[in-house]
Write a protein that holds these residues in place. Structure first.
Motif, PDB file in Angstrom:
ATOM      1  N   ALA A 151     -69.688  59.417 -79.155  1.00 20.80           N
ATOM      2  CA  ALA A 151     -70.042  58.036 -79.729  1.00 20.80           C
ATOM      3  C   ALA A 151     -68.382  57.608 -80.640  1.00 20.80           C
ATOM      4  N   ILE A 152     -68.117  56.457 -80.201  1.00 19.87           N
ATOM      5  CA  ILE A 152     -66.974  56.034 -80.657  1.00 19.87           C
ATOM      6  C   ILE A 152     -67.844  54.465 -81.297  1.00 19.87           C
ATOM      7  N   ARG A 153     -67.619  54.422 -83.163  1.00 19.36           N
ATOM      8  CA  ARG A 153     -68.085  53.771 -83.901  1.00 19.36           C
ATOM      9  C   ARG A 153     -67.379  53.104 -84.858  1.00 19.36           C
ATOM     10  N   TYR A 154     -67.434  51.568 -85.100  1.00 19.84           N
ATOM     11  CA  TYR A 154     -66.591  50.743 -85.432  1.00 19.84           C
ATOM     12  C   TYR A 154     -67.300  49.207 -85.846  1.00 19.84           C
ATOM     13  N   PRO A 155     -66.933  49.232 -86.485  1.00 17.05           N
ATOM     14  CA  PRO A 155     -67.587  47.845 -87.531  1.00 17.05           C
ATOM     15  C   PRO A 155     -67.278  46.752 -87.379  1.00 17.05           C
ATOM     16  N   ARG A 156     -68.141  46.267 -87.678  1.00 18.66           N
ATOM     17  CA  ARG A 156     -68.110  44.824 -87.800  1.00 18.66           C
ATOM     18  C   ARG A 156     -67.384  43.756 -88.375  1.00 18.66           C
ATOM     19  N   ASP A 157     -65.675  43.468 -88.346  1.00 18.67           N
ATOM     20  CA  ASP A 157     -64.696  43.495 -89.166  1.00 18.67           C
ATOM     21  C   ASP A 157     -63.511  42.904 -88.706  1.00 18.67           C
ATOM     22  N   MET A 180     -58.583  56.094 -78.442  1.00 18.16           N
ATOM     23  CA  MET A 180     -59.418  57.002 -78.696  1.00 18.16           C
ATOM     24  C   MET A 180     -60.054  56.448 -76.716  1.00 18.16           C
ATOM     25  N   LEU A 181     -60.590  55.131 -76.918  1.00 17.24           N
ATOM     26  CA  LEU A 181     -60.640  54.492 -75.526  1.00 17.24           C
ATOM     27  C   LEU A 181     -60.168  55.000 -74.242  1.00 17.24           C
ATOM     28  N   LEU A 235     -67.295  59.761 -82.835  1.00 24.53           N
ATOM     29  CA  LEU A 235     -65.459  60.236 -83.165  1.00 24.53           C
ATOM     30  C   LEU A 235     -65.537  58.465 -84.685  1.00 24.53           C
ATOM     31  N   THR A 236     -64.647  58.180 -85.003  1.00 22.37           N
ATOM     32  CA  THR A 236     -64.600  57.218 -86.061  1.00 22.37           C
ATOM     33  C   THR A 236     -63.077  56.625 -86.010  1.00 22.37           C
ATOM     34  N   PRO A 237     -62.579  55.442 -85.156  1.00 17.60           N
ATOM     35  CA  PRO A 237     -61.406  55.205 -85.469  1.00 17.60           C
ATOM     36  C   PRO A 237     -60.946  54.493 -86.766  1.00 17.60           C
ATOM     37  N   LEU A 238     -59.462  55.226 -87.092  1.00 17.44           N
ATOM     38  CA  LEU A 238     -59.212  54.906 -88.161  1.00 17.44           C
ATOM     39  C   LEU A 238     -58.600  53.000 -88.336  1.00 17.44           C
ATOM     40  N   ASP A 239     -58.268  52.446 -87.485  1.00 20.16           N
ATOM     41  CA  ASP A 239     -58.009  52.101 -87.020  1.00 20.16           C
ATOM     42  C   ASP A 239     -58.350  50.762 -85.620  1.00 20.16           C
ATOM     43  N   GLY A 240     -58.702  50.040 -85.996  1.00 20.18           N
ATOM     44  CA  GLY A 240     -57.876  48.899 -84.291  1.00 20.18           C
ATOM     45  C   GLY A 240     -56.801  49.573 -83.059  1.00 20.18           C
ATOM     46  N   VAL A 294     -60.271  60.809 -91.375  1.00 20.54           N
ATOM     47  CA  VAL A 294     -61.518  61.817 -90.612  1.00 20.54           C
ATOM     48  C   VAL A 294     -62.114  61.078 -89.527  1.00 20.54           C
ATOM     49  N   ARG A 295     -61.048  61.561 -88.410  1.00 22.67           N
ATOM     50  CA  ARG A 295     -61.522  60.324 -87.198  1.00 22.67           C
ATOM     51  C   ARG A 295     -62.571  60.882 -85.932  1.00 22.67           C
ATOM     52  N   SER A 296     -63.049  62.468 -86.561  1.00 24.50           N
ATOM     53  CA  SER A 296     -63.732  62.789 -85.720  1.00 24.50           C
ATOM     54  C   SER A 296     -64.889  63.576 -86.909  1.00 24.50           C
ATOM     55  N   VAL A 297     -66.438  62.738 -86.426  1.00 21.87           N
ATOM     56  CA  VAL A 297     -67.563  63.047 -87.385  1.00 21.87           C
ATOM     57  C   VAL A 297     -68.370  65.198 -86.747  1.00 21.87           C
ATOM     58  N   LYS A 298     -68.451  64.696 -85.536  1.00 30.24           N
ATOM     59  CA  LYS A 298     -68.474  65.712 -84.657  1.00 30.24           C
ATOM     60  C   LYS A 298     -67.896  65.802 -83.504  1.00 30.24           C
ATOM     61  N   PRO A 299     -67.380  67.483 -83.639  1.00 28.58           N
ATOM     62  CA  PRO A 299     -67.182  68.861 -84.275  1.00 28.58           C
ATOM     63  C   PRO A 299     -65.976  67.852 -85.541  1.00 28.58           C
TER      64      PRO A 299
END
Length: 471
Positions: A313-319, A297-298, A286-291, A375-380
């Motif tokens: 997996a939920i991935r988020y940046p150092r930002d 998602m959590l 999963l790739t959330p679009l913002d906070g 895109v909030r989900s890379v797989k699937p």
């Protein structure tokens, strides 16, 4: 440990300098660190050692080393390094250059594998870093006179949001357990650890053990959440495959520092996790679009674990992001985590932007009447929306803050060629991080360096569409 175990058997004369400051990034944990801390804090031994040295010339002092080492065992206990065949000298004050030079001379020509323990204070020489070495382990801009870091007012970090949200969820569900590898502060879990110490696990810099431990918890009905930086999770790749994914265990991976990390430097860029995770069966990404999306998602995955099974997996940046943590947590809701979001509806040209990158392109999408998909989900993949995009657009650009090789764009291209190429005529281009290591710089600088800033994205799309220039 594997390497240390082989040193004596290889008849090596290696000299190992062990810098012990009681810290890795956060406070050390585990048996070995306790052993070293015992040595560090044994003032009786250190005092007697110094008194022995005073008044003795170098030759006599060296000859009496066996007496001193016997004294060490008597006062502190059996030496771990000696027990596996390594000669252990020290401790030596790592901030005393004369003592260091003397110790180095002593061990230099010793005919056996040798460990020299050197004690230091992390952050030595700067008051604020000595007081808070974890905070100053890796730094952004700060005021040297006050030790205060520059941070825009009204902002929060993704790590802070993750920790705050998980703590709220754990207060309502006693099956939630947080795990990390020596990074309670860096991952935002310090608050969780204080509030739920019995449900917080820090195994030190042992990512492999942390992942397997989480798998064990999952088999017992707990809801383990593993918080590890993207680059460090690579160390546990075998465990992710065999101990988690193969058994389809319900382990949630909170992948911090995903994408370009800025001042942490080239070793810490999290640009490979999509590529190395998406090929693993049962794994979802999963790739959330913002906070707010991250918090939702959590909340959704952990509240409805019976619906969303297996490793996620939920991935988020150092930002950082503007907003208020309390307000975000107050607006948490159940969402469809694997559905993409239509941010701008346009025609002919569609941008499929992964995660937090998506909203960076809102202005150019609106100005050019391009469709923009978050895109909030890379797989699937969100196949329903993807087919609509292929059906209604001539050009599709995938954009991701990760490696092009093996990345999200590659998945989209494969899907198109396999299922849609015979049905829809569409030109597809993949935009991401090319096959190179990315240098040090601020996150803003590096986004521009790799060509993911909105100005460059707009230019390359126009060049490709109007002139047929390949990316």
């Amino acid at each position: 440990l594997e390497a240390l175990n082989q040193v004596k058997a290889q008849d090596s004369k290696i000299k190992i300098i062990l810098n012990s400051n009681g810290m890795s990034i956060s406070k050390n944990v585990g048996g070995l660190s306790q052993l070293l801390e015992t040595l560090r804090t044994s003032k009786i031994y250190i005092t007697i050692k110094e008194k022995l040295k005073k008044g003795l010339n170098e030759a006599v002092e060296f000859e009496l080393k066996k007496i001193r080492e016997a004294l060490k065992v008597a006062l502190i206990g059996e030496d771990f390094f000696e027990s596996i065949g390594l000669k252990h000298f020290g401790p030596v004050d790592g901030h005393d250059l004369r003592s260091l030079e003397e110790a180095f001379k002593q061990v230099k020509d010793y005919p056996y594998p040798t460990v020299l323990t050197v004690f230091t204070i992390k952050g030595k020489g700067y008051h604020f870093s000595e007081q808070n070495p974890t905070k100053f382990h890796g730094v952004d801009k700060f005021d040297p006179d006050s030790g205060i870091f520059e941070k825009p007012d009204g902002t929060y970090s993704y790590s802070e949001l993750f920790g705050t949200t998980l703590t709220k969820i754990a207060s309502q569900d006693d099956r939630v357990v947080a795990l990390t590898a020596a990074m309670p502060d860096g991952t935002g879990l310090s608050k969780f650890a204080k509030q739920f110490p019995e449900r917080f696990v820090d195994l030190g810099i042992t990512e492999q053990s942390v992942v397997t431990y989480a798998g064990g918890l999952a088999t017992m009905g707990f809801k383990p959440v593993v918080a590890i930086y993207s680059t460090f999770l690579q160390r546990a790749y075998d465990q992710i495959i065999h101990d988690i994914a193969l058994q389809n265990l319900d382990v949630l991976f909170a992948i911090d520092r995903a994408g370009l990390v800025g001042t942490d430097g080239p070793t810490h860029h999290g640009v490979f996790d999509i590529a190395y995770l998406k090929l693993i069966p049962n794994m979802k990404i999963l790739t959330p679009l913002d906070g707010q999306d991250l918090a939702n998602m959590l909340w959704t995955v952990l509240k409805e674990r019976g619906k969303y099974r297996g490793p996620i997996a939920i991935r988020y940046p150092r930002d950082v992001e503007f907003g208020n943590l309390e307000e975000i947590c107050g607006k948490i809701e159940i969402v469809e985590p694997f559905k993409w979001q239509l941010l701008v509806e346009g025609k002919e040209i569609a941008l499929l932007a992964v995660g937090v990158l998506a909203k960076k392109y809102l202005d150019i999408a609106k100005a050019n009447a391009w469709t923009l998909i978050g895109v909030r989900s890379v797989k699937p993949l969100d196949e329903e929306m993807l087919e609509k995009i292929f059906e209604t657009h001539k050009y599709v650009f995938t954009i991701e803050e990760g490696a092009e090789l093996g990345g999200f764009g590659e998945s989209v291209a494969t899907k198109y060629l396999k299922d849609y190429a015979d049905k829809y005529e569409c030109r597809l281009q993949v935009v991401g991080i090319r096959d190179e290591f990315i240098p040090h710089g601020t996150r803003y600088e590096l986004i521009k360096y790799v060509g993911l800033d909105s100005t460059n994205i707009e230019q390359i799309i126009k060049k490709y569409v109007m002139k047929g220039v390949r990316l």
